[in-house]
Design a protein around this motif. Structure first.
Motif, PDB file in Angstrom:
ATOM      1  N   SER A   1     -48.129 -23.144  43.494  1.00  0.00           N
ATOM      2  CA  SER A   1     -47.571 -24.195  44.338  1.00  0.00           C
ATOM      3  C   SER A   1     -46.106 -24.483  44.036  1.00  0.00           C
ATOM      4  O   SER A   1     -45.343 -24.871  44.932  1.00  0.00           O
ATOM      5  N   THR A   2     -45.711 -24.311  42.771  1.00  0.00           N
ATOM      6  CA  THR A   2     -44.368 -24.743  42.367  1.00  0.00           C
ATOM      7  C   THR A   2     -43.480 -23.629  41.844  1.00  0.00           C
ATOM      8  O   THR A   2     -42.255 -23.790  41.763  1.00  0.00           O
ATOM      9  N   GLY A   3     -44.089 -22.502  41.446  1.00  0.00           N
ATOM     10  CA  GLY A   3     -43.322 -21.440  40.817  1.00  0.00           C
ATOM     11  C   GLY A   3     -43.006 -21.711  39.368  1.00  0.00           C
ATOM     12  O   GLY A   3     -42.347 -20.886  38.706  1.00  0.00           O
ATOM     13  N   GLN A   4     -43.454 -22.832  38.834  1.00  0.00           N
ATOM     14  CA  GLN A   4     -43.186 -23.193  37.449  1.00  0.00           C
ATOM     15  C   GLN A   4     -44.326 -22.691  36.557  1.00  0.00           C
ATOM     16  O   GLN A   4     -45.493 -22.970  36.828  1.00  0.00           O
ATOM     17  N   THR A   5     -43.968 -21.962  35.510  1.00  0.00           N
ATOM     18  CA  THR A   5     -44.971 -21.400  34.613  1.00  0.00           C
ATOM     19  C   THR A   5     -45.499 -22.483  33.679  1.00  0.00           C
ATOM     20  O   THR A   5     -44.724 -23.104  32.948  1.00  0.00           O
ATOM     21  N   PRO A   6     -46.816 -22.735  33.679  1.00  0.00           N
ATOM     22  CA  PRO A   6     -47.358 -23.754  32.777  1.00  0.00           C
ATOM     23  C   PRO A   6     -47.295 -23.280  31.332  1.00  0.00           C
ATOM     24  O   PRO A   6     -47.293 -22.078  31.053  1.00  0.00           O
ATOM     25  N   GLY A   7     -47.232 -24.210  30.420  1.00  0.00           N
ATOM     26  CA  GLY A   7     -47.178 -23.874  29.001  1.00  0.00           C
ATOM     27  C   GLY A   7     -48.322 -24.504  28.244  1.00  0.00           C
ATOM     28  O   GLY A   7     -49.274 -25.029  28.829  1.00  0.00           O
ATOM     29  N   ARG A   8     -48.224 -24.445  26.923  1.00  0.00           N
ATOM     30  CA  ARG A   8     -49.263 -25.007  26.066  1.00  0.00           C
ATOM     31  C   ARG A   8     -48.947 -26.463  25.748  1.00  0.00           C
ATOM     32  O   ARG A   8     -47.798 -26.827  25.517  1.00  0.00           O
ATOM     33  N   ALA A   9     -49.992 -27.265  25.726  1.00  0.00           N
ATOM     34  CA  ALA A   9     -49.802 -28.690  25.425  1.00  0.00           C
ATOM     35  C   ALA A   9     -50.896 -29.200  24.500  1.00  0.00           C
ATOM     36  O   ALA A   9     -51.229 -30.382  24.525  1.00  0.00           O
ATOM     37  N   GLY A  10     -51.483 -28.301  23.706  1.00  0.00           N
ATOM     38  CA  GLY A  10     -52.535 -28.724  22.792  1.00  0.00           C
ATOM     39  C   GLY A  10     -53.719 -29.283  23.554  1.00  0.00           C
ATOM     40  O   GLY A  10     -54.218 -28.659  24.489  1.00  0.00           O
ATOM     41  N   ASN A  11     -54.158 -30.485  23.188  1.00  0.00           N
ATOM     42  CA  ASN A  11     -55.298 -31.110  23.854  1.00  0.00           C
ATOM     43  C   ASN A  11     -54.881 -32.073  24.952  1.00  0.00           C
ATOM     44  O   ASN A  11     -55.713 -32.832  25.457  1.00  0.00           O
ATOM     45  N   VAL A  12     -53.611 -32.053  25.305  1.00  0.00           N
ATOM     46  CA  VAL A  12     -53.098 -32.923  26.363  1.00  0.00           C
ATOM     47  C   VAL A  12     -53.313 -32.264  27.719  1.00  0.00           C
ATOM     48  O   VAL A  12     -53.056 -31.070  27.895  1.00  0.00           O
ATOM     49  N   HIS A  13     -53.789 -33.039  28.699  1.00  0.00           N
ATOM     50  CA  HIS A  13     -53.965 -32.510  30.055  1.00  0.00           C
ATOM     51  C   HIS A  13     -52.625 -32.557  30.785  1.00  0.00           C
ATOM     52  O   HIS A  13     -51.931 -33.578  30.739  1.00  0.00           O
ATOM     53  N   PRO A  14     -52.232 -31.485  31.472  1.00  0.00           N
ATOM     54  CA  PRO A  14     -50.909 -31.483  32.119  1.00  0.00           C
ATOM     55  C   PRO A  14     -50.795 -32.453  33.284  1.00  0.00           C
ATOM     56  O   PRO A  14     -49.680 -32.848  33.644  1.00  0.00           O
ATOM     57  N   SER A  15     -51.924 -32.859  33.869  1.00  0.00           N
ATOM     58  CA  SER A  15     -51.865 -33.666  35.097  1.00  0.00           C
ATOM     59  C   SER A  15     -52.533 -35.030  34.967  1.00  0.00           C
ATOM     60  O   SER A  15     -52.615 -35.763  35.958  1.00  0.00           O
ATOM     61  N   LEU A  16     -53.046 -35.365  33.782  1.00  0.00           N
ATOM     62  CA  LEU A  16     -53.721 -36.636  33.575  1.00  0.00           C
ATOM     63  C   LEU A  16     -53.213 -37.287  32.292  1.00  0.00           C
ATOM     64  O   LEU A  16     -52.884 -36.595  31.328  1.00  0.00           O
ATOM     65  N   ALA A  17     -53.214 -38.608  32.267  1.00  0.00           N
ATOM     66  CA  ALA A  17     -52.842 -39.339  31.055  1.00  0.00           C
ATOM     67  C   ALA A  17     -53.474 -40.742  31.113  1.00  0.00           C
ATOM     68  O   ALA A  17     -53.484 -41.367  32.180  1.00  0.00           O
ATOM     69  N   PRO A  18     -54.001 -41.225  29.959  1.00  0.00           N
ATOM     70  CA  PRO A  18     -54.194 -40.508  28.682  1.00  0.00           C
ATOM     71  C   PRO A  18     -55.473 -39.681  28.723  1.00  0.00           C
ATOM     72  O   PRO A  18     -56.548 -40.207  29.030  1.00  0.00           O
ATOM     73  N   TYR A  19     -55.359 -38.404  28.433  1.00  0.00           N
ATOM     74  CA  TYR A  19     -56.476 -37.465  28.519  1.00  0.00           C
ATOM     75  C   TYR A  19     -56.292 -36.481  27.368  1.00  0.00           C
ATOM     76  O   TYR A  19     -55.791 -35.382  27.556  1.00  0.00           O
ATOM     77  N   GLN A  20     -56.680 -36.900  26.135  1.00  0.00           N
ATOM     78  CA  GLN A  20     -56.399 -36.103  24.952  1.00  0.00           C
ATOM     79  C   GLN A  20     -57.112 -36.714  23.744  1.00  0.00           C
ATOM     80  O   GLN A  20     -57.828 -37.703  23.863  1.00  0.00           O
ATOM     81  N   ASP A  21     -56.878 -36.132  22.576  1.00  0.00           N
ATOM     82  CA  ASP A  21     -57.429 -36.674  21.342  1.00  0.00           C
ATOM     83  C   ASP A  21     -56.411 -37.592  20.675  1.00  0.00           C
ATOM     84  O   ASP A  21     -55.198 -37.446  20.868  1.00  0.00           O
TER      85      ASP A  21
END
Length: 418
Positions: A237-257
């Motif tokens: 959709s964007t042409g942007q390459t996703p990366g690593r974010a550990g246990n963080v969700h790229p599209s939701l917050a707070p969604y992690q440990d």
């Protein structure tokens, strides 16, 4: 739940379906175990003496009554229950003839040999469909039947790397422990098995109207790309390459440990209502009214500012205390369990997710433990009627069902065809 559960006496969804399983290791056997759990008669064909590679993939090995390791790898038991094992040398002409006879009476063949690898034995799709036009034939390879990589061997770890899954798994570069990671389970193999079983069921259903079988080309790489799911959709959709974010969700917050007073807790807040209830529970209702945090999009954009407020607060109580606080307020929250802790969880126990079968082949080993199939069908439930088989345990039984008498079976053994 055990093998004597009520489901064993109810009709099976795939009763009457015969599957000739020529696959080894994980993706193919996972597919055929799914079909076997649904009631298909799955005949697992293994090499004489050696058997499936995973019979030797240990440690860990199963233990005997004295707690000593056997030479039976636990890995094999994960994906081979409910099957019958026969040993056949497909390089032997008489072994090939046996397998062709079985394929002529089968509904499904599943194999994961290299592209064209079964043609020399007369066990390829074109050869078998000529004998049995109703046959559904599923080939599982690393890269599919065509394309520049078709001849390459493919393994789960390799595909996790190639498809991009490892690039979005693990901590970001520059963070402690940063770098690409594989998943802790061979997820591409498992997903391929699930996709393959779905394709087979679709082909069997299509056969009702056409009367014809068909060929299914399953590739680990195709599956790896497919299960990138939202990460692939975001890139496309964007042409942007996703990366690593550990246990963080790229599209939701707070969604992690989060670190707690005595460990870690996982928060999986997926909407604004959950966030408002979270804020009320921690006596910070104003956070939910703050324009920076009032919507999920805003929380993702201001993630750092939100975490700066949350992280010190969550360190003030124990993991159990936070779970107790949130569990009756519809705020998704839970522990980060070890596998042992997961099996001890009361919900896991209440759902009967640990199952056992006694061994009946005289080897005096303890019962085989496994994980229940998660599909819960009310009318045609999953069946648990066979432990993962010993190598060649059912050879004579299956050959007798084909009409071979004792003398013929002995002759085949003498010829080392079985």
């Amino acid at each position: 739940m055990n093998h004597d559960s009520p489901s064993a006496s109810k009709p099976a969804a795939l009763a009457g379906i015969k599957v000739l399983d020529l696959s080894r290791v994980l993706a193919g056997p996972w597919c055929t175990q799914m079909l076997a759990d649904l009631g298909a008669d799955v005949i697992k064909v293994e090499r004489p003496v050696a058997g499936d590679d995973t019979r030797h993939w240990g440690p860990p090995f199963r233990q005997d009554d004295a707690g000593q390791d056997t030479r039976e790898a636990a890995y094999f038991t994960a994906c081979n229950r409910n099957k019958r094992s026969i040993t056949v040398d497909m390089a032997h002409p008489e072994g090939q003839a046996l397998l062709r006879s079985m394929a002529a009476q089968a509904d499904v063949v599943v194999e994961n040999f290299k592209v064209g690898g079964l043609r020399q034995y007369g066990l390829d799709y074109d050869s078998l469909i000529a004998l049995n036009p109703r046959l559904v034939y599923c080939s599982i390879t690393g890269f599919g039947q065509d394309g520049p990589y078709a001849e390459r061997a493919g393994y789960d770890l390799m595909v996790q790397a190639m498809c991009g899954l490892m690039s979005v798994t693990g901590h970001a570069d520059g963070e402690p422990g940063g770098g690409p990671l594989k998943a802790g389970v061979a997820v591409i193999d498992v997903f391929t098995g699930l996709y393959a079983s779905n394709a087979i069921l679709a082909a069997l259903n299509a056969r009702h109207s056409t009367g014809q079988g068909q060929y299914i080309d399953m590739a680990l790489l195709d599956v790896g790309m497919a299960v990138l799911a939202n990460q692939a959709a975001g890139f496309l959709s964007t042409g942007q390459t996703p990366g690593r974010a550990g246990n963080v969700h790229p599209s939701l917050a707070p969604y992690q440990d989060f670190v707690t007073l005595d460990g870690n807790v996982l928060l999986a807040i997926g909407n604004d209502g959950q966030f408002a209830r979270f804020c009320a529970a921690i006596d910070q209702p104003q956070w939910a009214q703050d324009a920076r945090f009032a919507s999920n999009t805003a929380r993702v954009q201001h993630r750092g500012e939100l975490l700066a407020r949350m992280e010190p607060l969550l360190k003030t109580r124990s993991t159990a205390a936070w779970i107790a606080l949130f569990e009756d307020k519809a705020v998704p929250c839970g522990p980060i369990n070890t596998v042992a802790q997961a099996f001890d969880d009361p919900q896991v126990q209440a759902r009967g997710l640990r199952i056992e079968w006694p061994r009946t082949d005289g080897d005096r080993l303890p019962p085989v433990a496994g994980v229940a199939n998660p599909m819960r069908l009310s009318g045609t439930p999953v069946v648990y009627h066979r432990a993962p088989p010993a190598l060649g345990q059912h050879t004579e039984e299956v050959l007798q069902e084909m009409g071979l008498d004792a003398a013929r079976i002995t002759a085949l053994r003498t010829a080392q065809a079985i």
